[in-house]
Design an enzyme around this catalytic site. Structure first.
Site, short mmCIF file in Angstrom:
data_model
loop_
_atom_site.label_atom_id
_atom_site.label_comp_id
_atom_site.label_asym_id
_atom_site.label_seq_id
_atom_site.Cartn_x
_atom_site.Cartn_y
_atom_site.Cartn_z
N GLU A 12 -10.25 -1.20 11.58
CA GLU A 12 -10.86 -2.22 10.71
C GLU A 12 -10.59 -3.64 11.22
O GLU A 12 -11.42 -4.53 11.05
CB GLU A 12 -10.38 -2.07 9.25
CG GLU A 12 -8.88 -2.22 9.07
CD GLU A 12 -8.45 -2.11 7.60
OE1 GLU A 12 -9.31 -2.23 6.72
OE2 GLU A 12 -7.25 -1.90 7.36
N ARG B 144 -5.16 -2.50 8.90
CA ARG B 144 -5.07 -3.95 8.72
C ARG B 144 -5.38 -4.64 10.05
O ARG B 144 -6.43 -4.39 10.60
CB ARG B 144 -3.67 -4.31 8.20
CG ARG B 144 -3.65 -5.26 7.04
CD ARG B 144 -2.34 -5.19 6.29
NE ARG B 144 -1.20 -5.26 7.16
CZ ARG B 144 -0.44 -6.35 7.37
NH1 ARG B 144 -0.74 -7.47 6.74
NH2 ARG B 144 0.60 -6.32 8.17
N VAL C 100 17.71 8.47 -3.85
CA VAL C 100 18.33 8.82 -5.14
C VAL C 100 19.42 9.89 -4.95
O VAL C 100 20.55 9.75 -5.42
CB VAL C 100 17.25 9.30 -6.13
CG1 VAL C 100 17.87 9.90 -7.39
CG2 VAL C 100 16.31 8.14 -6.50
N ARG D 192 0.96 -5.05 -5.18
CA ARG D 192 1.19 -6.28 -4.40
C ARG D 192 1.33 -7.37 -5.44
O ARG D 192 0.37 -7.67 -6.13
CB ARG D 192 0.02 -6.53 -3.45
CG ARG D 192 -0.11 -5.44 -2.38
CD ARG D 192 -1.16 -5.79 -1.35
NE ARG D 192 -1.10 -4.87 -0.23
CZ ARG D 192 -1.88 -3.79 -0.10
NH1 ARG D 192 -2.78 -3.53 -0.99
NH2 ARG D 192 -1.75 -3.01 0.96
N MET E 70 -8.44 2.54 8.89
CA MET E 70 -7.59 1.45 8.40
C MET E 70 -6.59 1.01 9.47
O MET E 70 -6.58 1.52 10.58
CB MET E 70 -6.84 1.90 7.15
CG MET E 70 -7.68 1.89 5.90
SD MET E 70 -6.67 2.35 4.49
CE MET E 70 -7.75 1.87 3.16
N ASP F 25 4.80 -4.71 5.85
CA ASP F 25 5.03 -6.08 6.29
C ASP F 25 5.30 -7.07 5.14
O ASP F 25 6.27 -7.83 5.18
CB ASP F 25 3.79 -6.52 7.09
CG ASP F 25 4.00 -7.82 7.79
OD1 ASP F 25 4.95 -7.90 8.58
OD2 ASP F 25 3.25 -8.77 7.50
N ASP G 62 2.71 -0.98 11.76
CA ASP G 62 2.69 -2.30 12.40
C ASP G 62 4.01 -3.05 12.25
O ASP G 62 4.05 -4.27 12.40
CB ASP G 62 1.52 -3.14 11.85
CG ASP G 62 1.60 -3.31 10.33
OD1 ASP G 62 2.44 -2.64 9.69
OD2 ASP G 62 0.83 -4.12 9.78
N ARG H 152 -17.36 15.60 13.87
CA ARG H 152 -17.80 16.12 15.17
C ARG H 152 -18.77 17.31 15.00
O ARG H 152 -19.74 17.43 15.75
CB ARG H 152 -16.58 16.55 15.99
CG ARG H 152 -16.88 16.94 17.41
CD ARG H 152 -15.62 17.43 18.07
NE ARG H 152 -14.74 16.35 18.46
CZ ARG H 152 -14.91 15.60 19.55
NH1 ARG H 152 -15.94 15.81 20.33
NH2 ARG H 152 -14.07 14.65 19.87
N THR I 92 4.52 2.32 5.74
CA THR I 92 3.12 1.87 5.76
C THR I 92 2.35 2.74 6.74
O THR I 92 2.87 3.08 7.81
CB THR I 92 2.98 0.39 6.17
OG1 THR I 92 1.61 0.15 6.54
CG2 THR I 92 3.84 0.00 7.36
N ASP J 104 0.05 1.78 8.47
CA ASP J 104 -0.43 0.95 9.59
C ASP J 104 0.47 1.02 10.83
O ASP J 104 0.01 0.70 11.94
CB ASP J 104 -0.53 -0.52 9.14
CG ASP J 104 -1.47 -0.70 7.96
OD1 ASP J 104 -2.37 0.14 7.79
OD2 ASP J 104 -1.30 -1.68 7.20
N ARG K 279 -5.15 7.52 3.33
CA ARG K 279 -3.82 7.15 2.85
C ARG K 279 -3.24 8.18 1.88
O ARG K 279 -2.08 8.09 1.48
CB ARG K 279 -3.94 5.79 2.14
CG ARG K 279 -2.73 4.92 2.29
CD ARG K 279 -3.05 3.50 2.00
NE ARG K 279 -3.14 3.20 0.58
CZ ARG K 279 -3.52 2.02 0.11
NH1 ARG K 279 -3.84 1.05 0.94
NH2 ARG K 279 -3.57 1.81 -1.18
N GLY L 65 0.85 -1.20 0.00
CA GLY L 65 0.00 0.00 0.00
C GLY L 65 0.87 1.25 0.00
O GLY L 65 1.85 1.32 0.74
N LEU M 148 -23.58 16.13 23.90
CA LEU M 148 -24.48 16.27 22.74
C LEU M 148 -24.18 15.24 21.65
O LEU M 148 -25.00 14.99 20.78
CB LEU M 148 -24.35 17.68 22.15
CG LEU M 148 -24.86 18.82 23.04
CD1 LEU M 148 -24.73 20.13 22.31
CD2 LEU M 148 -26.31 18.58 23.45
N HIS M 149 -23.00 14.67 21.69
CA HIS M 149 -22.64 13.74 20.63
C HIS M 149 -21.55 12.81 21.14
O HIS M 149 -20.94 13.08 22.19
CB HIS M 149 -22.09 14.51 19.43
CG HIS M 149 -20.77 15.15 19.73
ND1 HIS M 149 -20.67 16.37 20.36
CD2 HIS M 149 -19.51 14.69 19.56
CE1 HIS M 149 -19.38 16.65 20.53
NE2 HIS M 149 -18.67 15.66 20.06
#
Ligand code: F6P
Length: 319
Positions: free
Chosen positions: A222, A171, A24, A72, A169, A103, A129, A154, A125, A127, A252, A11, A214-215
């Site tokens: 995910e 993963r 480079v 991928r 997101m 990963d 992770d 909000r 990434t 994520d 992303r 990703g 109020l909220h």
């Protein structure tokens, strides 16, 4: 070492372009030639590459995505694909390879290293992770994007006095949800790393209403479950007006934060230095505000730590 290769894989993550620029330019600064493989490992398998000059990476530091494209590659997962990649690497004349990715890319890099290709990985990434690095390129920007979205949700949540369940997101990890949940003042943060009870989430919501809230905002990683199901369940149990927002790929994209650009510049340059020093089979990460080099084996053996303390803090502050 005379010529190095570079690719972005998996990703895309904001800041990958800044990392490419650093690789480079640092390599050329030291007199090395650079080849950019397109579409990640796909470019290695099918021989899609281009010579990179100083100007090839001009005007990209502020752009999200990756100018080398990414993918991928199912072919690279096959032995035959990796053997084809070896031939391409030989033909391209590169003596070392820098892979910028997450990963899956790390596993690919490890496979190449085992086949004798000198490989270094730069964690990229959203994520976050990847073990042995506090941050991966793109995470900070994704957290910024999600926090910005939470702010916007909000406004409407308050106006309509609603509960909003927002899916983010990550993963199988909850790092984005936790960081953006803390920054955005979410009432509850549901992540795969911490078991949760929807009854407790609902109690919390109802206690809030009694105190005059109020909220409410609930962030769902995910990997912790589908926000649509969480929203349905909350509506059923509390009878509160509930809406679900799935942020998807907008988290992303966009211009990378200054943090991600600086991180990417440092890691990209450090990856070149590592190869130049004759070291490889390693990840160039970032720990305690400094470059941190770890072997592929160690990174793969370790599970990324989840900041439980931070999670507890977010829960306390959202009381
Ligand atoms: O790994 C980055 C990531 O954005 C994950 O958070 C998410 O689960 C996945 O990629 C989405 O993949 P794709 O862009 O292929 O749909």
């Amino acid at each position: 070492m005379r010529k190095i290769g570079v690719l972005t894989s998996g990703g895309d993550a904001p800041g990958m372009n800044a990392a490419l620029r650093a690789v480079v330019r640092k390599a050329i600064y030291h007199g090395l030639a650079v080849v950019g493989f397109r579409r990640g490992y796909h470019g290695l398998v099918y021989g899609e590459y281009q010579e990179m000059q100083l100007g090839s990476v001009a005007d990209i530091i502020h752009r999200g995505g990756t100018m080398l494209l990414t993918a991928r590659s199912p072919e690279f997962m096959e032995r035959s694909g990796r053997e084809q990649a070896l031939q391409v690497i030989e033909k391209s004349g590169v003596d070392g390879l820098i892979v910028i990715g997450g990963d899956g890319s790390l596993r690919g890099a490890e496979a190449l290293e085992r086949l004798g290709v000198r490989t270094v990985i730069v964690p990229g990434t959203i994520d976050n992770d990847i073990a042995c690095s506090d941050y991966s390129i793109g995470f900070d920007t994704a957290v910024y994007n999600v926090t910005d979205a939470v702010n916007k949700v909000r406004d409407t949540a308050t106006s309509h006095e609603r509960v909003y369940v927002i899916e983010v997101m990550g993963r199988t990890s909850g790092h984005i949800a936790l960081a953006a949940g803390l920054a955005g003042g979410a009432e509850s943060i549901l992540v795969p790393e911490v078991p949760f009870d929807l009854a407790e989430v609902c109690d919390r919501l109802q206690r809030g209403v009694k105190r005059g809230k109020l909220h409410s905002i609930i962030l769902v990683a995910e990997g912790a479950g589908a926000a649509l199901n969480v929203g349905e369940e909350i509506k059923k149990r509390t009878k509160m007006e509930t809406r679900v927002t799935i942020l998807g790929h907008l988290q992303r994209g966009g211009t990378p934060t200054a943090f991600d650009r600086i991180l990417a510049s440092r890691l990209g340059a450090a990856a070149v230095d590592l190869l130049r020093s004759g070291s490889h089979g390693k990840m160039v990460g970032f720990r305690s505000s400094d470059i941190h080099v770890t072997s592929f084996a160690e990174v793969l053996a370790e599970k990324k730590e989840f900041p439980q303390e931070l999670y507890r803090l977010a829960t306390i502050l959202a009381i």
